[in-house]
Design an enzyme around this catalytic site. Structure first.
Site, PDB file in Angstrom:
ATOM      1  CG  ASN A  81      -9.627   3.736 -12.219  1.00  0.00           C
ATOM      2  OD1 ASN A  81     -10.275   4.729 -12.509  1.00  0.00           O
ATOM      3  ND2 ASN A  81      -8.499   3.410 -12.819  1.00  0.00           N
ATOM      4  NE  ARG A  87      -8.255  -7.611  -5.119  1.00  0.00           N
ATOM      5  CZ  ARG A  87      -7.269  -7.463  -5.991  1.00  0.00           C
ATOM      6  NH1 ARG A  87      -6.339  -6.558  -5.788  1.00  0.00           N
ATOM      7  NH2 ARG A  87      -7.209  -8.199  -7.085  1.00  0.00           N
ATOM      8  CB  VAL A  88     -10.991   0.603  -4.510  1.00  0.00           C
ATOM      9  CG1 VAL A  88     -10.762   1.989  -5.064  1.00  0.00           C
ATOM     10  CG2 VAL A  88     -12.467   0.361  -4.273  1.00  0.00           C
ATOM     11  CB  CYS A  89      -6.903  -0.152  -8.587  1.00  0.00           C
ATOM     12  SG  CYS A  89      -5.261   0.221  -9.129  1.00  0.00           S
ATOM     13  CB  ILE A  90      -7.844   4.847  -5.714  1.00  0.00           C
ATOM     14  CG1 ILE A  90      -7.941   6.340  -6.052  1.00  0.00           C
ATOM     15  CG2 ILE A  90      -7.782   4.630  -4.231  1.00  0.00           C
ATOM     16  CD1 ILE A  90      -9.223   6.958  -5.580  1.00  0.00           C
TER      17      ILE A  90
END
Lengths: 167, 425
Positions: A81, A87-90
């Site tokens: 993720n 970059r964080v994809c949450i």
């Protein structure tokens, strides 16, 4: 609007200082700019990221908390993720409204009720239990699903790299 | 000689009474009950006051004692008659006023029977006074303990309630009069500023609460008129650049389209006049050229439409999304903290009861006898009156809340007043 965001960020920083959650240290980079924070996230125990300390950066918009901040890891990360550039994809960091791709409910996306502490706790939870259905890093998602041992080995190598230890 | 004999006879009587009590404890109680029954029956039959009957019984008993001894003590016989009368009056009065509690009557009779001389006459009132004072002190202590417990619980509960009065969006406790509870969320997410919520709804363009899915009731009005929004939209550099590019594209399309149309028209006229020189038929040539002309015109206008649409669609969406949101607070609860209201009500009742007991304690010293029962009844009546008064005030406050709910602006004032009252309590 920027004044309101600044006041809320100050209140959250005070709250994090008085009652810091376990394994998380966060604060603004400098007192002149409260809209850019730096965070240190400890790898959750019992996982392949255990023992690691991962630096990350949060950039807050001027209309915070009406828009979500952007979070990016500043070290090398290999996670389903997390994009290759960190970059964080949450879900809770996605803009409010219904997801056009239909993966997330509107209740799971950003809301002004969320806070920096909740964001960081969600990231720790994401490190412990990745979501391989909607992968930001496809290679990591496939490896985590099919070749878990190799994924764990890469994660441990990254942990040692962040700590400055030889591989 | 005579004086010594009298003393000896009185001592012998006391000794005999003690012996009879030590032998059997039930007999004195039965004898007392018999005396009471005889007094009641004689009073109902003869219509004489019971005091006289009791006095006669005492005199008869003294006469019997004298019969056993030798006569000659007429002076001594007169002296005990007077204290007998004075002692006899009080128990009768008490008996009439307090018929139900038989145990104190029995104890009173026993005390009077035991006291044969005037030196013991002061004992009973002191004992009664001390007992009543002890019971009153116990009641007062209990009331104070309850009062302390209630105050402690109130003080403990007030702290988290003060801490929870924070807007869930800006995390600020400023402007508490603007804090409302517009949806079903509870706990630390109960309150939100009206302004903050309106900004959030305007940004997210979603009129339901993202947590409890409650549908807000809102009034939405456009922020700008059409001309104002167009002027604002094209004051941006990005929009202006896009407009210039589309104008250039329009010019190019127009040139190409008119060139094609001109060529086709010339061709049609030429082939209409000189069809015999080539092998093609006149009909097929003319039809094909007309079809191509029609296609060119259609494509030209389609492109024009797409250009205009690509210009106006972003502007229209922005114009429609720029709305002023105004909340309609129909589901706002009139009492934000009902538990605190009820608790303060109980506190007041307890404090009034305690004050009554303390007042009674002050009155206890001058009138020791027959006052506790009377005071208890009066205190009960006063508590009932005060409870009714409290319920009346609560109804009035509910009516006021209903009236205040008519307008949106006054609701905030009412909430502020309620919070102020709660803080004062």
């Amino acid at each position: 609007m920027a004044g309101s965001a600044l006041r809320r960020l100050m209140a959250e920083y005070k709250q994090l200082t008085l009652d810091p959650p376990e394994g998380i240290v966060a604060g603004p980079i400098s007192e002149d700019n409260f809209f850019e924070w730096e965070a240190l996230i400890a790898g959750p125990e019992g996982t392949c990221f255990e023992g690691g300390v991962f630096p990350a950066r949060l950039i807050f918009p001027t209309d915070y908390p009406l828009s979500p901040p952007k979070m990016k890891f500043t070290c090398d990360m290999f996670h389903p993720n997390i994009f290759a550039d960190g970059r964080v994809c949450i879900s809770i960091l996605h803009a409010p409204g219904d997801d056009p791709m239909g993966y997330e409910l509107s209740a799971e996306r950003w809301s002004p009720v969320q806070s920096v502490e909740k964001i960081l706790l969600s990231v720790v939870s994401m490190l412990a239990e990745p979501n391989d259905e909607s992968g930001a890093n496809v290679d990591a998602a496939i490896m985590w699903r099919e070749q878990r041992d190799e994924f764990n080995a890469i994660a441990r190598r990254l942990v040692r790299k962040t700590l400055g230890l030889p591989a | 000689m005579e004086c010594e004999k009298c003393d000896i006879t009185s001592n012998a009587g006391d000794h005999r009474l003690n012996l009879t009590r030590s032998l059997s404890d039930l007999k004195p109680e039965t004898t007392l009950e018999m005396e009471i029954d005889e007094a009641l029956s004689s009073s109902s039959a003869d219509d004489t006051p019971p005091g006289m009957i009791v006095v006669e019984t005492r005199i008869s008993s003294w006469q019997k004692v004298k019969c056993y001894d030798k006569d000659g003590t007429t002076a001594d016989a007169e002296d005990p008659q007077i204290p007998a009368c004075s002692l006899g009056l009080k128990p009768n009065v008490q008996f009439q006023k307090l018929p139900h509690p038989s145990h104190p009557l029995v104890s009173t009779e026993a005390v009077l029977a035991a006291a044969t001389s005037s030196s013991y006459s002061a004992g009973p009132p002191k004992a009664a006074a001390t007992d009543s004072i002890a019971t009153l002190r116990h009641c007062v202590d209990g009331a104070t303990q309850c009062n302390n417990l209630n105050y402690e619980s109130a003080s403990n509960e007030s702290m988290p309630s003060v801490g929870s009065l924070v807007c869930r969006i800006c995390h600020n406790a400023d402007n508490p009069e603007q804090l409302v509870s517009p949806c079903l969320c509870k706990g630390s997410l109960t309150y939100v500023h009206v302004h903050c919520l309106e900004c959030w709804i305007s940004t997210s363009r979603c009129t339901t609460c993202e947590l409890c899915q409650f549908q807000y009731n809102t009034e939405q009005t456009l922020r700008y008129t059409c001309l104002q929004s167009l002027r604002l939209w094209y004051s941006r550099a990005m929009s202006r650049r896009a407009l210039q590019e589309d104008c250039q594209m329009f010019s190019l399309l127009t040139l190409v389209a008119f060139g094609i149309i001109g060529t086709l028209l010339v061709g049609i006229q030429y082939y209409a006049l000189h069809t015999h020189s080539w092998g093609l038929s006149k009909l097929w040539t003319k039809s094909w050229m007309l079809f191509f002309l029609f296609m060119t015109i259609t494509v030209y206008f389609a492109n024009i439409y797409m250009l205009i649409k690509s210009q106006l669609t972003p502007w229209y969406r922005w114009w429609q999304s720029a709305r002023d949101i105004k909340l309609i607070l129909e589901n706002r609860r009139p009492f934000p903290n009902p538990s605190r209201f009820l608790r303060s009500f109980q506190l007041e009742t307890v404090s009034t009861t305690a004050s009554m007991y303390t007042h009674h304690d002050q009155q206890e010293a001058p009138v020791p006898s027959s006052s506790p029962v009377i005071v208890i009844t009066s205190s009960e009546e006063e508590t009932e009156d005060k409870l009714a008064h409290k319920w009346g005030t609560r109804l009035d406050s509910e009516v006021l809340a209903a009236v205040v709910a008519a307008t949106v602006e006054s609701i905030a004032d009412a909430s502020a007043r309620e919070s102020d009252k709660q803080d004062e309590d």
